[in-house]
Design a protein around this motif. Structure first.
Motif, PDB file in Angstrom:
ATOM      1  N   PHE A  36       0.832  -1.209   0.000  1.00 11.96           N
ATOM      2  CA  PHE A  36       0.000   0.000   0.000  1.00 11.96           C
ATOM      3  C   PHE A  36       0.867   1.260   0.000  1.00 11.96           C
ATOM      4  CE2 PHE A  36      -1.743   3.446   2.605  1.00 11.96           C
ATOM      5  CZ  PHE A  36      -2.768   3.855   1.759  1.00 11.96           C
ATOM      6  N   TYR A  37       1.854   1.312   0.911  1.00 12.86           N
ATOM      7  CA  TYR A  37       2.692   2.508   0.991  1.00 12.86           C
ATOM      8  C   TYR A  37       3.524   2.701  -0.276  1.00 12.86           C
ATOM      9  CZ  TYR A  37       1.333   3.217   5.823  1.00 12.86           C
ATOM     10  OH  TYR A  37       0.611   3.461   6.968  1.00 12.86           O
ATOM     11  N   ASP A  38       3.962   1.611  -0.903  1.00 16.44           N
ATOM     12  CA  ASP A  38       4.699   1.744  -2.167  1.00 16.44           C
ATOM     13  C   ASP A  38       3.827   2.432  -3.218  1.00 16.44           C
ATOM     14  OD1 ASP A  38       6.934   0.514  -1.096  1.00 16.44           O
ATOM     15  OD2 ASP A  38       6.529  -1.443  -2.028  1.00 16.44           O
ATOM     16  N   GLN A  39       2.578   1.996  -3.342  1.00 15.21           N
ATOM     17  CA  GLN A  39       1.676   2.633  -4.318  1.00 15.21           C
ATOM     18  C   GLN A  39       1.358   4.067  -3.933  1.00 15.21           C
ATOM     19  OE1 GLN A  39      -1.892   1.425  -6.229  1.00 15.21           O
ATOM     20  NE2 GLN A  39      -1.257  -0.726  -6.276  1.00 15.21           N
TER      21      GLN A  39
ATOM     22  N   LEU B   5       1.226   9.973  -4.641  1.00 15.31           N
ATOM     23  CA  LEU B   5       1.007  11.161  -3.821  1.00 15.31           C
ATOM     24  C   LEU B   5       2.356  11.776  -3.480  1.00 15.31           C
ATOM     25  CD1 LEU B   5      -1.416  12.614  -2.470  1.00 15.31           C
ATOM     26  CD2 LEU B   5      -0.968  11.246  -0.445  1.00 15.31           C
ATOM     27  N   PRO B   6       2.512  13.079  -3.684  1.00 11.00           N
ATOM     28  CA  PRO B   6       3.799  13.717  -3.389  1.00 11.00           C
ATOM     29  C   PRO B   6       4.029  13.819  -1.871  1.00 11.00           C
ATOM     30  CG  PRO B   6       2.213  15.361  -4.089  1.00 11.00           C
ATOM     31  CD  PRO B   6       1.537  14.024  -4.223  1.00 11.00           C
ATOM     32  N   LEU B   7       4.686  12.819  -1.335  1.00 12.48           N
ATOM     33  CA  LEU B   7       4.988  12.787   0.102  1.00 12.48           C
ATOM     34  C   LEU B   7       6.450  13.141   0.306  1.00 12.48           C
ATOM     35  CD1 LEU B   7       3.109   9.468   0.914  1.00 12.48           C
ATOM     36  CD2 LEU B   7       2.396  11.780   1.536  1.00 12.48           C
ATOM     37  N   PRO B   8       6.786  13.719   1.451  1.00 15.88           N
ATOM     38  CA  PRO B   8       8.185  14.092   1.698  1.00 15.88           C
ATOM     39  C   PRO B   8       9.072  12.844   1.804  1.00 15.88           C
ATOM     40  CG  PRO B   8       6.836  14.444   3.665  1.00 15.88           C
ATOM     41  CD  PRO B   8       5.909  14.063   2.565  1.00 15.88           C
ATOM     42  N   ASP B   9      10.366  13.025   1.542  1.00 17.89           N
ATOM     43  CA  ASP B   9      11.328  11.918   1.614  1.00 17.89           C
ATOM     44  C   ASP B   9      11.363  11.268   2.990  1.00 17.89           C
ATOM     45  OD1 ASP B   9      12.029  12.299  -1.020  1.00 17.89           O
ATOM     46  OD2 ASP B   9      13.750  13.578  -0.548  1.00 17.89           O
TER      47      ASP B   9
ATOM     48  N   ASN C 216       3.802   4.468   8.055  1.00 17.75           N
ATOM     49  CA  ASN C 216       2.920   4.117   9.168  1.00 17.75           C
ATOM     50  C   ASN C 216       1.707   5.035   9.146  1.00 17.75           C
ATOM     51  OD1 ASN C 216       3.433   6.501  11.041  1.00 17.75           O
ATOM     52  ND2 ASN C 216       5.526   5.718  10.805  1.00 17.75           N
ATOM     53  N   LEU C 217       0.698   4.650   9.894  1.00 16.66           N
ATOM     54  CA  LEU C 217      -0.566   5.389   9.878  1.00 16.66           C
ATOM     55  C   LEU C 217      -0.447   6.772  10.492  1.00 16.66           C
ATOM     56  CD1 LEU C 217      -3.022   2.473  10.702  1.00 16.66           C
ATOM     57  CD2 LEU C 217      -2.559   3.523   8.480  1.00 16.66           C
ATOM     58  N   ASP C 218       0.406   6.936  11.497  1.00 15.84           N
ATOM     59  CA  ASP C 218       0.602   8.263  12.081  1.00 15.84           C
ATOM     60  C   ASP C 218       1.167   9.234  11.048  1.00 15.84           C
ATOM     61  OD1 ASP C 218      -0.372   7.552  14.601  1.00 15.84           O
ATOM     62  OD2 ASP C 218       1.607   6.988  15.340  1.00 15.84           O
ATOM     63  N   ALA C 219       2.139   8.775  10.277  1.00 17.19           N
ATOM     64  CA  ALA C 219       2.727   9.627   9.238  1.00 17.19           C
ATOM     65  C   ALA C 219       1.702   9.951   8.153  1.00 17.19           C
ATOM     66  CB  ALA C 219       3.945   8.937   8.626  1.00 17.19           C
ATOM     67  N   LEU C 220       0.876   8.977   7.807  1.00 15.35           N
ATOM     68  CA  LEU C 220      -0.162   9.218   6.815  1.00 15.35           C
ATOM     69  C   LEU C 220      -1.157  10.258   7.325  1.00 15.35           C
ATOM     70  CD1 LEU C 220      -1.574   8.615   4.138  1.00 15.35           C
ATOM     71  CD2 LEU C 220      -2.699   6.684   5.273  1.00 15.35           C
ATOM     72  N   TYR C 221      -1.594  10.107   8.552  1.00 15.68           N
ATOM     73  CA  TYR C 221      -2.534  11.066   9.144  1.00 15.68           C
ATOM     74  C   TYR C 221      -1.912  12.473   9.161  1.00 15.68           C
ATOM     75  CZ  TYR C 221      -5.684  13.305  12.463  1.00 15.68           C
ATOM     76  OH  TYR C 221      -6.564  14.169  13.058  1.00 15.68           O
ATOM     77  N   ASP C 222      -0.660  12.566   9.612  1.00 13.05           N
ATOM     78  CA  ASP C 222       0.015  13.867   9.662  1.00 13.05           C
ATOM     79  C   ASP C 222       0.132  14.485   8.271  1.00 13.05           C
ATOM     80  OD1 ASP C 222       0.280  13.595  12.400  1.00 13.05           O
ATOM     81  OD2 ASP C 222       2.389  12.994  12.320  1.00 13.05           O
ATOM     82  N   SER C 223       0.412  13.665   7.271  1.00 13.11           N
ATOM     83  CA  SER C 223       0.553  14.178   5.912  1.00 13.11           C
ATOM     84  C   SER C 223      -0.770  14.697   5.377  1.00 13.11           C
ATOM     85  CB  SER C 223       1.094  13.087   4.986  1.00 13.11           C
ATOM     86  OG  SER C 223       2.415  12.757   5.346  1.00 13.11           O
ATOM     87  N   VAL C 224      -1.829  13.935   5.591  1.00 10.40           N
ATOM     88  CA  VAL C 224      -3.141  14.327   5.081  1.00 10.40           C
ATOM     89  C   VAL C 224      -3.675  15.554   5.802  1.00 10.40           C
ATOM     90  CG1 VAL C 224      -5.555  13.579   4.941  1.00 10.40           C
ATOM     91  CG2 VAL C 224      -3.735  12.030   4.225  1.00 10.40           C
ATOM     92  N   THR C 225      -3.401  15.662   7.082  1.00  8.95           N
ATOM     93  CA  THR C 225      -3.953  16.782   7.851  1.00  8.95           C
ATOM     94  C   THR C 225      -3.041  18.004   7.877  1.00  8.95           C
ATOM     95  OG1 THR C 225      -3.052  15.917   9.943  1.00  8.95           O
ATOM     96  CG2 THR C 225      -5.306  15.268   9.344  1.00  8.95           C
ATOM     97  N   GLY C 226      -1.853  17.919   7.254  1.00  9.27           N
ATOM     98  CA  GLY C 226      -1.019  19.095   7.348  1.00  9.27           C
ATOM     99  C   GLY C 226       0.020  19.315   6.276  1.00  9.27           C
ATOM    100  N   PHE C 227       0.322  18.309   5.447  1.00  8.38           N
ATOM    101  CA  PHE C 227       1.444  18.472   4.528  1.00  8.38           C
ATOM    102  C   PHE C 227       1.094  18.360   3.053  1.00  8.38           C
ATOM    103  CE2 PHE C 227       3.455  16.782   8.446  1.00  8.38           C
ATOM    104  CZ  PHE C 227       4.141  17.924   8.791  1.00  8.38           C
TER     105      PHE C 227
END
Length: 94
Positions: free
Chosen positions: A16-19, A24-28, A33-44
């Motif tokens: 899932f994370y590979d896809q 999605l343009p996520l930082p390097d 993990n789900l915490d990082a996903l939540y933080d990205s969606v709610t702030g980055f």
């Protein structure tokens, strides 16, 4: 932005994370993990954002239950974030 994730070839969170990182343009420094996903969606990530999961199996609904809950929480927190998921469709064999 609309991001579609096809669960046909996803067996676990690593898949899932590979896809997700391909689409999605996520930082390097994004942690898989789900915490990082939540933080990205709610702030980055750039909003508005709609994540759409397609071809999920019933088994995947159970495997990824925490993912769906995390995204529901993010949807409640962020006005411009939405997501949806759809089960795989089977055609009747005649």
């Amino acid at each position: 932005m609309n991001v579609y994730i096809d669960f046909t070839d996803i067996g676990d969170y690593e898949d899932f994370y590979d896809q997700l990182k391909e689409k999605l343009p996520l930082p390097d420094y994004f942690g898989d993990n789900l915490d990082a996903l939540y933080d990205s969606v709610t702030g980055f990530v750039e909003l508005p954002l709609h994540l759409e999961f397609v071809n999920m199996s019933v088994e995947q609904l159970e495997t990824f239950e925490d993912l769906l809950t995390t995204l529901e929480d993010a949807h409640d927190e962020v006005e411009d974030f939405t997501f949806s998921y759809y089960l795989e469709q089977y055609e009747d064999e005649e």
